[in-house]
Design a protein around this motif. Sequence first.
Motif, PDB file in Angstrom:
ATOM      1  N   ILE A  64      28.756  41.976  68.437  1.00  0.00           N
ATOM      2  CA  ILE A  64      27.993  41.797  67.204  1.00  0.00           C
ATOM      3  C   ILE A  64      26.874  40.788  67.395  1.00  0.00           C
ATOM      4  CG2 ILE A  64      28.140  41.062  64.800  1.00  0.00           C
ATOM      5  CD1 ILE A  64      31.107  42.168  64.961  1.00  0.00           C
ATOM      6  N   GLU A  65      25.683  41.245  67.108  1.00  0.00           N
ATOM      7  CA  GLU A  65      24.506  40.388  67.220  1.00  0.00           C
ATOM      8  C   GLU A  65      24.032  40.100  65.796  1.00  0.00           C
ATOM      9  OE1 GLU A  65      19.970  40.962  69.010  1.00  0.00           O
ATOM     10  OE2 GLU A  65      21.456  42.537  69.204  1.00  0.00           O
ATOM     11  N   ARG A  66      23.824  38.839  65.506  1.00  0.00           N
ATOM     12  CA  ARG A  66      23.385  38.455  64.158  1.00  0.00           C
ATOM     13  C   ARG A  66      21.862  38.482  64.073  1.00  0.00           C
ATOM     14  NH1 ARG A  66      27.275  38.370  60.061  1.00  0.00           N
ATOM     15  NH2 ARG A  66      29.232  38.411  61.208  1.00  0.00           N
ATOM     16  N   MET A  67      21.360  39.207  63.108  1.00  0.00           N
ATOM     17  CA  MET A  67      19.924  39.365  62.971  1.00  0.00           C
ATOM     18  C   MET A  67      19.353  38.373  61.955  1.00  0.00           C
ATOM     19  SD  MET A  67      19.536  41.580  65.165  1.00  0.00           S
ATOM     20  CE  MET A  67      17.829  42.092  64.979  1.00  0.00           C
ATOM     21  N   PRO A  68      18.108  37.907  62.204  1.00  0.00           N
ATOM     22  CA  PRO A  68      17.514  36.899  61.324  1.00  0.00           C
ATOM     23  C   PRO A  68      17.252  37.415  59.908  1.00  0.00           C
ATOM     24  CG  PRO A  68      15.902  37.697  62.905  1.00  0.00           C
ATOM     25  CD  PRO A  68      17.216  38.295  63.303  1.00  0.00           C
ATOM     26  N   VAL A  69      17.161  36.473  59.008  1.00  0.00           N
ATOM     27  CA  VAL A  69      16.843  36.780  57.621  1.00  0.00           C
ATOM     28  C   VAL A  69      15.318  36.713  57.475  1.00  0.00           C
ATOM     29  CG1 VAL A  69      17.186  36.050  55.242  1.00  0.00           C
ATOM     30  CG2 VAL A  69      19.012  35.742  56.933  1.00  0.00           C
ATOM     31  N   VAL A  70      14.728  37.765  56.984  1.00  0.00           N
ATOM     32  CA  VAL A  70      13.274  37.798  56.835  1.00  0.00           C
ATOM     33  C   VAL A  70      12.910  37.944  55.363  1.00  0.00           C
ATOM     34  CG1 VAL A  70      11.131  38.964  57.514  1.00  0.00           C
ATOM     35  CG2 VAL A  70      13.035  38.809  59.132  1.00  0.00           C
ATOM     36  N   VAL A  71      11.980  37.118  54.940  1.00  0.00           N
ATOM     37  CA  VAL A  71      11.570  37.064  53.540  1.00  0.00           C
ATOM     38  C   VAL A  71      10.073  37.359  53.459  1.00  0.00           C
ATOM     39  CG1 VAL A  71      11.298  35.493  51.570  1.00  0.00           C
ATOM     40  CG2 VAL A  71      13.355  35.381  52.987  1.00  0.00           C
ATOM     41  N   ARG A  72       9.657  38.062  52.419  1.00  0.00           N
ATOM     42  CA  ARG A  72       8.223  38.254  52.189  1.00  0.00           C
ATOM     43  C   ARG A  72       7.805  37.444  50.970  1.00  0.00           C
ATOM     44  NH1 ARG A  72       7.102  43.942  51.482  1.00  0.00           N
ATOM     45  NH2 ARG A  72       7.665  43.544  49.336  1.00  0.00           N
ATOM     46  N   CYS A  73       6.747  36.686  51.160  1.00  0.00           N
ATOM     47  CA  CYS A  73       6.251  35.813  50.098  1.00  0.00           C
ATOM     48  C   CYS A  73       5.735  36.640  48.923  1.00  0.00           C
ATOM     49  CB  CYS A  73       5.127  34.957  50.673  1.00  0.00           C
ATOM     50  SG  CYS A  73       4.303  33.971  49.407  1.00  0.00           S
ATOM     51  N   ASN A  74       6.098  36.240  47.717  1.00  0.00           N
ATOM     52  CA  ASN A  74       5.649  36.964  46.521  1.00  0.00           C
ATOM     53  C   ASN A  74       4.179  36.715  46.206  1.00  0.00           C
ATOM     54  OD1 ASN A  74       8.209  37.921  46.266  1.00  0.00           O
ATOM     55  ND2 ASN A  74       8.666  36.927  44.320  1.00  0.00           N
ATOM     56  N   ALA A  75       3.624  35.632  46.738  1.00  0.00           N
ATOM     57  CA  ALA A  75       2.238  35.301  46.418  1.00  0.00           C
ATOM     58  C   ALA A  75       1.259  35.892  47.438  1.00  0.00           C
ATOM     59  CB  ALA A  75       2.065  33.792  46.342  1.00  0.00           C
ATOM     60  N   CYS A  76       1.500  35.661  48.736  1.00  0.00           N
ATOM     61  CA  CYS A  76       0.507  36.069  49.731  1.00  0.00           C
ATOM     62  C   CYS A  76       0.995  37.192  50.642  1.00  0.00           C
ATOM     63  CB  CYS A  76       0.075  34.869  50.569  1.00  0.00           C
ATOM     64  SG  CYS A  76       1.312  34.316  51.757  1.00  0.00           S
ATOM     65  N   SER A  77       2.246  37.645  50.435  1.00  0.00           N
ATOM     66  CA  SER A  77       2.814  38.759  51.199  1.00  0.00           C
ATOM     67  C   SER A  77       3.061  38.458  52.676  1.00  0.00           C
ATOM     68  CB  SER A  77       1.961  40.032  51.100  1.00  0.00           C
ATOM     69  OG  SER A  77       1.956  40.480  49.777  1.00  0.00           O
ATOM     70  N   ALA A  78       2.944  37.202  53.078  1.00  0.00           N
ATOM     71  CA  ALA A  78       3.305  36.853  54.451  1.00  0.00           C
ATOM     72  C   ALA A  78       4.816  37.026  54.596  1.00  0.00           C
ATOM     73  CB  ALA A  78       2.920  35.404  54.738  1.00  0.00           C
ATOM     74  N   SER A  79       5.272  37.485  55.762  1.00  0.00           N
ATOM     75  CA  SER A  79       6.722  37.515  55.945  1.00  0.00           C
ATOM     76  C   SER A  79       7.115  36.459  56.952  1.00  0.00           C
ATOM     77  CB  SER A  79       7.214  38.907  56.334  1.00  0.00           C
ATOM     78  OG  SER A  79       6.410  39.455  57.320  1.00  0.00           O
TER      79      SER A  79
END
Length: 116
Positions: A64-79
């Motif tokens: 099992i490999e744990r994958m990172p948590v990725v978030v997209r910004c609500n203001a500028c859409s950067a992830s």
Amino acid sequence: MHELPITESILKIVLKHAEMNRVRKVTAIHLQVGKLSDLEDDWIQRYFDYLSKGTVAEGAKLKIERMPVVVRCNACSASYEMEIARIGDLVCPACGEKRGTLLSGREYTVKEMEVQ
Ligand SMILES: [Zn+2]
């Protein structure tokens, strides 16, 4: 306890691939699991051992490999990647916005199988 239905669906995917490729024995399965998922590695393996009895995947080791948590910004859409420890105070590194949308971190996928 939602490891059981998830393990069942993982096994189903594995058995389907094994059948399509005429595999006689599956020795290991590489899984990618999002870091936010609360699946316990031990339990997945335990359920897998139980469910896979009598199938070509019996005795296969789950890697099992744990994958990172990725978030997209609500203001500028950067992830951006987020540390679990800092989940309570999200801040976009590009613009400082505190609200974001989760893009990944809860999913699970069968990445690879080792077979004989
Ligand atoms: Zn931003």
